[in-house]
Design an enzyme around this catalytic site. Structure first.
Site, PDB file in Angstrom:
ATOM      1  N   SER A 153       0.825  -1.204   0.000  1.00 61.30           N
ATOM      2  CA  SER A 153       0.000   0.000   0.000  1.00 61.30           C
ATOM      3  C   SER A 153       0.863   1.260   0.000  1.00 61.30           C
ATOM      4  CB  SER A 153      -0.967  -0.039   1.192  1.00 61.30           C
ATOM      5  OG  SER A 153      -1.950   0.954   1.070  1.00 61.30           O
ATOM      6  N   ASP A 300      -3.220   6.473  -3.303  1.00 67.69           N
ATOM      7  CA  ASP A 300      -1.972   5.927  -2.779  1.00 67.69           C
ATOM      8  C   ASP A 300      -1.476   4.891  -3.791  1.00 67.69           C
ATOM      9  OD1 ASP A 300      -3.852   3.937  -2.264  1.00 67.69           O
ATOM     10  OD2 ASP A 300      -2.996   3.399  -0.330  1.00 67.69           O
ATOM     11  N   ASP A 302      -1.353   1.664  -4.261  1.00 72.33           N
ATOM     12  CA  ASP A 302      -2.181   0.551  -4.748  1.00 72.33           C
ATOM     13  C   ASP A 302      -3.612   0.999  -5.014  1.00 72.33           C
ATOM     14  OD1 ASP A 302      -2.785   0.741  -1.985  1.00 72.33           O
ATOM     15  OD2 ASP A 302      -3.417  -1.357  -1.914  1.00 72.33           O
ATOM     16  N   ASP A 304      -6.146   1.980  -3.337  1.00 67.28           N
ATOM     17  CA  ASP A 304      -7.348   1.690  -2.547  1.00 67.28           C
ATOM     18  C   ASP A 304      -7.750   2.884  -1.699  1.00 67.28           C
ATOM     19  OD1 ASP A 304      -5.319   1.447  -0.630  1.00 67.28           O
ATOM     20  OD2 ASP A 304      -6.043  -0.441   0.189  1.00 67.28           O
TER      21      ASP A 304
END
Length: 549
Positions: A153, A300, A302, A304
């Site tokens: 992440s 961010d 990734d 999500d």
């Protein structure tokens, strides 16, 4: 650990390590006799929990590497086989695997596919690095028994991670985490883990197309689509999917922050690839000053999470996660949404006020979307750390792509009315009171400092903060009527609330502060904001002293 035992463990690990990079790294440490560094890597094992695995890349059981991932995948496969297939038939369960663009992510995804195949399960890997929400969507869309996303992440570049979803499309919660961890611990040697070279499927573009088609459900039919945006992918994997979703919706094409648009596992322009971190949005703000959009959007790495920034006076500022959370809730209420609104306990209580006024059910959960996503009848869920679930039927997790669509739709609607997101925040403050939030976050090298602070607060809980009496102090390790146990402390004050907890994914102690100041009318907003800022600063100071941080 005795030096001879340490060297024996390191050499045994080296003999099985399938990765040339970590083999060379470990061989050099052994040759140098670097017992300090070897101890740091072999004094335990990276623990699998509800956040899966996350840690620094490198050789050894306390780092993220192919050996650790193969063991984790084998443990997950053993757990899934014991659960059986959902319909009790003899077909092998499907495991879908996604990955981001960090160092080693593609390797970890391929290893996972090989282990699942070797265990007699079916494995399908997403076609390339894609946002985490696409994987969360694919689990339900394809009827999989589980999903794995290889991502760290918004952690620093040296980290990677391993996130597990079960067949309902939401992340694991207890007791599944402990059961999977026990299966991982039972893997004594990699030679016992079959890993064929072929046998799994690489998915085509149709799974991404299905995700993008599902994003149509997020927006209201015929809604305005006029807001202009600047977008940064923060060196992650969000750009192509977000641009495709925006084009499909009919929004103006976002102006890209070119330096951060494409995946780069070294994240060269940011100290930490998290929109909340100081300096991370500087390039996006520079682009906004140049192009004059209505809104700045950031994902961010990734994708999500979703951040939004607005022009406030002469310059741009990030909206807090709680502000975006309230704005999206108000927008959904205005659109006539039905169902339960939910948030974690560390998020602003304003959501409860908005839901209550609209006559909608409302629930608080423990921190993390693994809990929010499980709320029965969920229509909308959010967490202050920039996470928003706006289409739980499509993605039962936070989704930075669909959240970006929804906040841009709201900005478009307000633009048509000659108003801004800040105007709507003012409306909410007048209607429900000014809910101001802040965070005291302490990053540490030595994790014992976090345990010391928690112990100090438990032994000597504060009786007042910022001159406000603590009317209730709760140790959440005991659980409550509504919440299962968690390592956290909650203080209720007269007109304020504080929650203290260790981060689940980073070496941080996090303290979440909220004050609520009544507002009679718009003329009183400035004074209310000044009062709230003063109270938050004083609570932060007093809490820091009480915790010794």
């Amino acid at each position: 650990m005795h030096d001879d035992d340490l060297m024996a463990r390191a050499e045994a690990w080296l003999a099985e390590d399938p990765d040339a990079d970590t083999r060379a790294e470990l061989a050099a440490l052994i040759a140098a006799g670097d017992t300090a560094e070897l101890t740091a890597r072999f004094a335990g094992t990276l623990q699998f929990g509800t956040a899966g695995l996350r840690g620094e890349l490198g050789a050894g059981p306390l780092r993220m590497n192919r050996s650790v991932v193969i063991r984790a995948a084998a443990g997950l496969a053993a757990y899934l086989k014991k659960q059986g297939t959902p319909h009790g038939d003899d077909t092998a369960g499907l495991v879908v695997i996604g990955y981001d663009a960090r160092h080693k992510s593609a390797d970890f995804a391929r290893d996972t596919a090989a282990v699942m195949t070797g265990a007699g399960l079916r494995a399908a890997v997403l076609p390339r690095p894609l946002p985490t929400p696409v994987l969360a969507f694919a689990v339900r869309h394809l009827g999989a028994v589980a999903g794995v996303e290889v991502t760290a992440s918004h952690n620093p570049p040296r980290d990677n991670g391993y996130k597990v979803y079960l067949g309902d499309g939401s992340q694991i919660v207890p007791p599944a985490d402990a059961q999977i961890a026990a299966e991982i611990d039972a893997i004594t040697t990699l030679t016992a883990v079959p890993r064929p070279d072929t046998g799994w499927e690489t998915l085509g573009e149709d799974v991404l197309e299905a995700y993008l088609a599902r994003t149509d459900a997020v927006l209201a039919q015929g809604s305005p689509r006029t807001a202009r945006t600047v977008y940064t992918a923060m060196h992650g994997v969000g750009k192509e999917t977000l641009l495709a979703a925006f084009a499909r919706a009919g929004f103006p094409a976002p102006a890209l922050v070119a330096e951060q648009a494409d995946p780069d596992p070294d994240f060269p322009t940011v100290a930490f690839p998290n929109p909340e971190e100081p300096g991370a949005m500087d390039l996006a703000f520079a682009k906004a000053r140049e192009t004059g959009p209505d809104l700045v959007i950031a994902n961010d790495p990734d994708a999500d999470r979703c951040a939004a920034a607005v022009k406030d006076g002469a310059d741009w500022r990030m909206l807090r996660g709680d502000e975006v959370g309230a704005l999206l809730a108000a927008h959904l209420v205005a659109r006539g949404a039905h169902g339960t609104f939910a948030e974690s306990i560390v998020s602003s209580s304003l959501l409860g006020r908005i839901a209550g006024k609209a006559g909608l059910p409302y629930e608080e959960t423990l921190t993390g979307f693994k809990w929010i996503a499980r709320v029965e009848g969920l229509r909308y869920g959010y967490e202050e750390a920039l996470g928003y679930c706006v289409d739980p039927e499509g993605v039962r997790d936070k989704d930075g792509i669909t959240a970006a669509l929804l906040i841009t739709e709201l900005a478009s609607r307000l633009k048509e009315e000659g108003r801004t997101l800040l105007d709507l925040l003012d409306d909410l403050a007048v209607e429900h009171g000014l809910h101001a939030t802040d965070q005291l976050s302490v990053r540490v090298q030595d994790l014992s400092l976090i345990a010391d602070a928690m112990r100090r607060l438990r032994e000597q809980p504060p009786t007042a903060l910022a001159g406000l009496p603590v009317t209730r102090a709760e140790d959440l390790t005991q659980g409550t009527e509504e919440l299962p146990p968690t390592d956290g402390l909650r203080y209720t004050l007269d007109g304020a609330r504080v929650i203290v907890r260790p981060s689940g994914t980073e070496p941080k102690l996090k303290c979440y502060l909220e004050v609520v100041v009544p507002v009679a009318d718009r003329a009183g907003l400035t004074a209310a904001r000044e009062k709230a800022a003063g109270l938050l600063a004083a609570i932060k100071r007093d809490l820091s002293a009480a915790a010794g941080i």
